[in-house]
Scaffold this motif. Structure first.
Motif, PDB file in Angstrom:
ATOM      1  N   UNK A 164       0.848  -1.195   0.000  1.00 51.75           N
ATOM      2  CA  UNK A 164       0.000   0.000   0.000  1.00 51.75           C
ATOM      3  C   UNK A 164       0.881   1.241   0.000  1.00 51.75           C
ATOM      4  N   UNK A 165       1.916   1.181   0.816  1.00 46.90           N
ATOM      5  CA  UNK A 165       2.852   2.298   0.876  1.00 46.90           C
ATOM      6  C   UNK A 165       3.446   2.586  -0.495  1.00 46.90           C
ATOM      7  N   UNK A 166       3.885   1.533  -1.161  1.00 45.07           N
ATOM      8  CA  UNK A 166       4.468   1.690  -2.494  1.00 45.07           C
ATOM      9  C   UNK A 166       3.488   2.358  -3.448  1.00 45.07           C
ATOM     10  N   UNK A 167       2.270   1.834  -3.439  1.00 47.23           N
ATOM     11  CA  UNK A 167       1.264   2.365  -4.365  1.00 47.23           C
ATOM     12  C   UNK A 167       0.978   3.831  -4.059  1.00 47.23           C
ATOM     13  N   UNK A 168       0.763   4.129  -2.787  1.00 48.13           N
ATOM     14  CA  UNK A 168       0.486   5.516  -2.408  1.00 48.13           C
ATOM     15  C   UNK A 168       1.639   6.416  -2.830  1.00 48.13           C
ATOM     16  N   UNK A 169       2.841   5.916  -2.646  1.00 44.46           N
ATOM     17  CA  UNK A 169       4.013   6.709  -3.010  1.00 44.46           C
ATOM     18  C   UNK A 169       4.004   7.043  -4.495  1.00 44.46           C
ATOM     19  N   UNK A 170       3.500   6.112  -5.280  1.00 42.53           N
ATOM     20  CA  UNK A 170       3.529   6.314  -6.724  1.00 42.53           C
ATOM     21  C   UNK A 170       2.299   7.083  -7.187  1.00 42.53           C
ATOM     22  N   UNK A 171       1.156   6.624  -6.792  1.00 44.97           N
ATOM     23  CA  UNK A 171      -0.097   7.174  -7.299  1.00 44.97           C
ATOM     24  C   UNK A 171      -0.568   8.401  -6.529  1.00 44.97           C
ATOM     25  N   UNK A 176      -7.098   3.894  -4.985  1.00 43.17           N
ATOM     26  CA  UNK A 176      -8.364   3.242  -4.659  1.00 43.17           C
ATOM     27  C   UNK A 176      -8.079   1.889  -4.017  1.00 43.17           C
ATOM     28  N   UNK A 177      -9.046   1.414  -3.287  1.00 41.13           N
ATOM     29  CA  UNK A 177      -8.903   0.126  -2.629  1.00 41.13           C
ATOM     30  C   UNK A 177      -8.643  -0.970  -3.653  1.00 41.13           C
ATOM     31  N   UNK A 178      -9.291  -0.874  -4.774  1.00 34.51           N
ATOM     32  CA  UNK A 178      -9.111  -1.888  -5.810  1.00 34.51           C
ATOM     33  C   UNK A 178      -7.654  -1.984  -6.257  1.00 34.51           C
ATOM     34  N   UNK A 179      -7.058  -0.831  -6.484  1.00 38.73           N
ATOM     35  CA  UNK A 179      -5.649  -0.849  -6.888  1.00 38.73           C
ATOM     36  C   UNK A 179      -4.782  -1.568  -5.862  1.00 38.73           C
ATOM     37  N   UNK A 180      -5.019  -1.217  -4.618  1.00 39.38           N
ATOM     38  CA  UNK A 180      -4.231  -1.838  -3.554  1.00 39.38           C
ATOM     39  C   UNK A 180      -4.476  -3.338  -3.536  1.00 39.38           C
ATOM     40  N   UNK A 205     -12.666  -6.763  -1.736  1.00 39.62           N
ATOM     41  CA  UNK A 205     -13.231  -7.150  -0.448  1.00 39.62           C
ATOM     42  C   UNK A 205     -12.348  -8.116   0.302  1.00 39.62           C
ATOM     43  N   UNK A 206     -11.545  -8.808  -0.447  1.00 43.16           N
ATOM     44  CA  UNK A 206     -10.556  -9.645   0.216  1.00 43.16           C
ATOM     45  C   UNK A 206      -9.659  -8.755   1.059  1.00 43.16           C
ATOM     46  N   UNK A 207      -9.303  -7.618   0.506  1.00 40.14           N
ATOM     47  CA  UNK A 207      -8.444  -6.695   1.250  1.00 40.14           C
ATOM     48  C   UNK A 207      -9.195  -6.063   2.409  1.00 40.14           C
ATOM     49  N   UNK A 208     -10.400  -5.642   2.128  1.00 37.86           N
ATOM     50  CA  UNK A 208     -11.161  -4.956   3.176  1.00 37.86           C
ATOM     51  C   UNK A 208     -11.423  -5.868   4.367  1.00 37.86           C
ATOM     52  N   UNK A 209     -11.393  -7.145   4.116  1.00 43.49           N
ATOM     53  CA  UNK A 209     -11.554  -8.085   5.227  1.00 43.49           C
ATOM     54  C   UNK A 209     -10.526  -7.789   6.317  1.00 43.49           C
ATOM     55  N   UNK A 260      -8.848  -4.882   6.912  1.00 43.97           N
ATOM     56  CA  UNK A 260      -8.802  -3.560   7.536  1.00 43.97           C
ATOM     57  C   UNK A 260     -10.165  -2.900   7.723  1.00 43.97           C
ATOM     58  N   UNK A 261     -11.189  -3.561   7.222  1.00 37.72           N
ATOM     59  CA  UNK A 261     -12.521  -3.020   7.461  1.00 37.72           C
ATOM     60  C   UNK A 261     -12.908  -1.892   6.538  1.00 37.72           C
ATOM     61  N   UNK A 262     -12.042  -0.914   6.399  1.00 36.02           N
ATOM     62  CA  UNK A 262     -12.355   0.207   5.519  1.00 36.02           C
ATOM     63  C   UNK A 262     -11.077   0.832   5.001  1.00 36.02           C
ATOM     64  N   UNK A 263     -11.256   1.622   4.002  1.00 32.98           N
ATOM     65  CA  UNK A 263     -10.118   2.294   3.393  1.00 32.98           C
ATOM     66  C   UNK A 263      -9.391   3.158   4.427  1.00 32.98           C
ATOM     67  N   UNK A 264     -10.164   3.946   5.108  1.00 29.73           N
ATOM     68  CA  UNK A 264      -9.560   4.844   6.103  1.00 29.73           C
ATOM     69  C   UNK A 264      -8.760   4.078   7.148  1.00 29.73           C
TER      70      UNK A 264
END
Lengths: 202, 202
Positions: free
Chosen positions: A21-28, A34-38, A47-51, A53-57
């Motif tokens: 996530x850090x890498x992506x944020x650093x680039x994008x 977006x959650x999908x990208x991550x 939703x696999x990811x959201x499992x 952390x619950x939410x993007x925030x």
DNA sequence: GTCTATACCTAGATAGAC
DNA sequence: GTCTATCTAGGTATAGAC
């Protein structure tokens, strides 16, 4: 409740997500991410990811907490070396120059989380309080050592110092040519000069 | 191209939207505000409103520009009174205390518009540049008048001052008990003392 | 020139299957 | 622990009425 992440696989995946996530944020950039990208980046569906952390925030707050832990180890400057408060800060700022994505994430979330209902609000509020308190403590130590005049209000100086760091980061994000470290050191220099104006000691 | 707004009615509506939007943002906060709410507030449909401003971001930028114009008149402090640079700034900050919604809007958009593609990016980038340049000019004037030592870098002081103001606002948004004006004045006081340390003139 | 209705797209969140 | 399907909110684009 057998918190998720108690199984090795889950723990590892969590770590992986945080890193990527850090890498992506650093680039994008933060707002662009977006959650999908991550999710794609770690081979999961949204939703696999959201499992995890619950939410993007929540995910983003976790990233920042993760960083805080690392920074605290590297630049904590807790005991003893308060004589180098400025230099410690400068190191921290210099380091931030290398991770613009993180700085952007921090700045973005800070602004977004101003409404008290925002999931990340408590994190930032507390962070400010802790940093101000710590900073004020260090200032008082410096005052006791005669490096800063006693007339200075410790809380106020800590608040201002924090403001300078935050503010410089914003300007830097808009124009990377701005040398945050240099400006900060100039600021800190002036603070030092208050104690020993023009070589006159008293 | 017969720009929209050339008719009296349109112009008036634009004004009305700007005013109302400010009110709503002040109440609901920036991130919480939706275009629909703003449209409702002026008795338009969402798209009726967007007709005037094209997009949400555009509308918000217009709000800020509108404020800039007003502030420039009220606190511009252009000619002559550069001796009161600090007091002018303090007045401006004090005024901001009364319009938290605006301050929040400003902070939120600033962070969001960091990516160069964002519609509001140019606005903030330019604003920073202008303010730094103006500030540096004023500092130089003060230096010429002997109120700030020549050894201080004018650009740097301007940058730092901007940072202090921005940074204090963020902390204030998180905790309104923080007295931005007082902290700023303390900061500015120290700058002043550099010129006349402990009553010793040179 | 001013404004509405409709339809659309993106993105995050929730429910439940596997 | 992860996926598919589905829902909702909010911004945007287009066509056309007045």
């Amino acid at each position: 409740m057998a918190r998720q992440g108690s199984y090795p696989k889950g723990v590892a995946k969590r770590e992986e997500i945080l890193e990527k996530a850090l890498e992506v944020v650093a680039r994008v950039g933060y707002s662009g991410t977006t959650v999908r990208q991550l999710a794609d980046a770690v081979g999961l569906t949204q939703n696999g990811l959201l499992y995890y952390f619950g939410s993007k925030e929540n995910l983003f707050v976790e990233i920042l907490r993760h960083r805080d832990r690392l920074d605290d180890i590297a630049y904590g400057g807790h005991e003893g070396d308060s004589g180098d408060m400025g230099e410690g800060m400068a190191k921290f700022i210099r380091h931030n120059t290398d991770v613009p994505g993180l700085v952007q994430l921090h700045a973005g979330l800070t602004a977004e989380a101003i409404s008290p209902e925002h999931p990340a609000h408590a994190y930032f509020q507390e962070r400010y309080e802790v940093f101000r308190a710590r900073g004020a403590d260090t200032v008082r130590t410096l005052q006791a050592a005669g490096k800063i005049p006693g007339s200075v209000d410790a809380e106020s100086l800590a608040t201002i110092m924090l403001a300078v760091v935050d503010g410089l980061q914003t300007q830097w994000l808009y124009d990377p040519r701005i040398d945050m470290t240099e400006h900060f050191l100039r600021f800190w220099d002036q603070v030092g000069k208050l104690a020993a104006p023009e070589g006159i000691s008293r």
